[in-house]
Design an enzyme around this catalytic site. Structure first.
Site, mmCIF file in Angstrom:
data_model
loop_
_atom_site.group_PDB
_atom_site.id
_atom_site.type_symbol
_atom_site.label_atom_id
_atom_site.label_comp_id
_atom_site.label_asym_id
_atom_site.label_seq_id
_atom_site.Cartn_x
_atom_site.Cartn_y
_atom_site.Cartn_z
ATOM 1 N N GLU A 98 27.203 2.287 3.257
ATOM 2 C CA GLU A 98 26.926 1.817 4.608
ATOM 3 C C GLU A 98 25.882 2.668 5.336
ATOM 4 O O GLU A 98 25.383 2.270 6.393
ATOM 5 C CB GLU A 98 28.229 1.792 5.417
ATOM 6 N N GLU B 222 40.818 9.084 -14.151
ATOM 7 C CA GLU B 222 40.973 10.196 -13.216
ATOM 8 C C GLU B 222 41.497 11.462 -13.885
ATOM 9 O O GLU B 222 41.474 12.539 -13.291
ATOM 10 C CB GLU B 222 41.907 9.810 -12.061
#
Length: 272
Positions: free
Chosen positions: A81, A112
């Site tokens: 953004e 992960e």
């Protein structure tokens, strides 16, 4: 001192399946109300890290977010953004997620848990001492993130983190840890809820404050935003109107000519 994950502790609510829809929504909302207060307590930590980010970016550095699952996705969201909001390069704020881009939409099993891939992902961007890396992990125990920050530390790269557990392994390997202690989740262990909300709030604070200090805002307006749809073109036109005290048509023509609110204002002011 024993490390206790409050994010994994039992919810303060039980028999959720027996609650009405109203009760469920109300109780979730009541829990969510506590998140901004937890973030407020962490402002001194957020300030210290943000000040370092501003210094590094003013000197040609970049900001990296690195995480797994929800944490990784939120980092990518904030990074993605920045270009449309502030008109900066896509290379200034970069979000990385365990498992690569495919993990944005679908979980990649055990990604992960890697203790090497995080650093490899950073190296692909030629990470250097000029940059800052923020590890994001609600639990504070994600190997992908912790190992990446450890390698950053050995290479004198500034590290920070956002976690929802106190004195976590991730905090202990971060130069500038941010700990937002939101307590047990409404749905036990579902850290996409309060912990995820806390991460989003902190990321908003960090990136917005950084961009303001980099001169990407005038007054309270996003004068460097990308004009990627009609809503933003209209907003940009209104900004120019208000700043220069001219008609809508004049402002619209300026925006069409210069393709950017800042450039339009600057060139009009300079008589070009």
């Amino acid at each position: 001192m024993t490390f206790i994950k409050t994010t994994e502790q039992d919810s303060n609510y039980n028999h959720l399946e027996q609650m009405t829809v109203t009760e469920l929504l109300t109780n979730i909302n009541n829990e969510d109300k506590t998140v901004p207060l937890a973030v407020e307590k962490a402002i001194p930590q957020i300030e210290k890290l943000t000040e370092q980010i501003v210094i590094k970016l003013k000197n040609g550095g970049r900001l990296f977010y690195i995480g797994a699952g929800t944490s990784g996705r939120l980092g990518i969201l904030d990074a993605s953004e920045c270009p449309p909001t502030f008109g900066v390069s896509h290379e200034l704020v970069i979000g990385l997620i365990a498992g690569g881009d495919s993990a944005i939409r679908k979980a990649v099993e055990f990604a992960e848990d890697s203790t090497t891939q995080g650093w490899e992902d950073l190296k692909a961007y030629n990470i250097s001492i000029k940059d800052v890396v923020i590890g994001i992990a609600a639990s504070g125990t994600t190997p992908y993130v912790i190992s990446a920050l450890e390698k950053c530390n050995t290479n004198n790269i500034i590290t920070g983190c956002i976690t929802s557990n106190h004195n976590s392994p991730l905090s202990n390997v971060s130069n500038y840890p941010i700990e937002v202690i939101v307590g047990p989740e409404f749905l036990t262990g579902s850290s996409r809820m309060k912990a995820g909300t806390a991460q989003k709030l902190v990321l908003n604070m960090i990136s917005t404050t950084t961009m303001i200090k980099l001169g990407r805002v005038k007054g309270n307006k996003m004068i460097d935003m990308q004009l990627s749809n009609n809503k933003l073109v209209n907003r940009g036109t209104q900004m120019i109107m208000n700043e220069l005290n001219i008609s809508f048509d004049e402002a619209e023509q300026l925006l069409k000519t210069y393709k950017n609110v800042r450039s339009a204002i600057k060139n009009y002011t300079n008589g070009n």
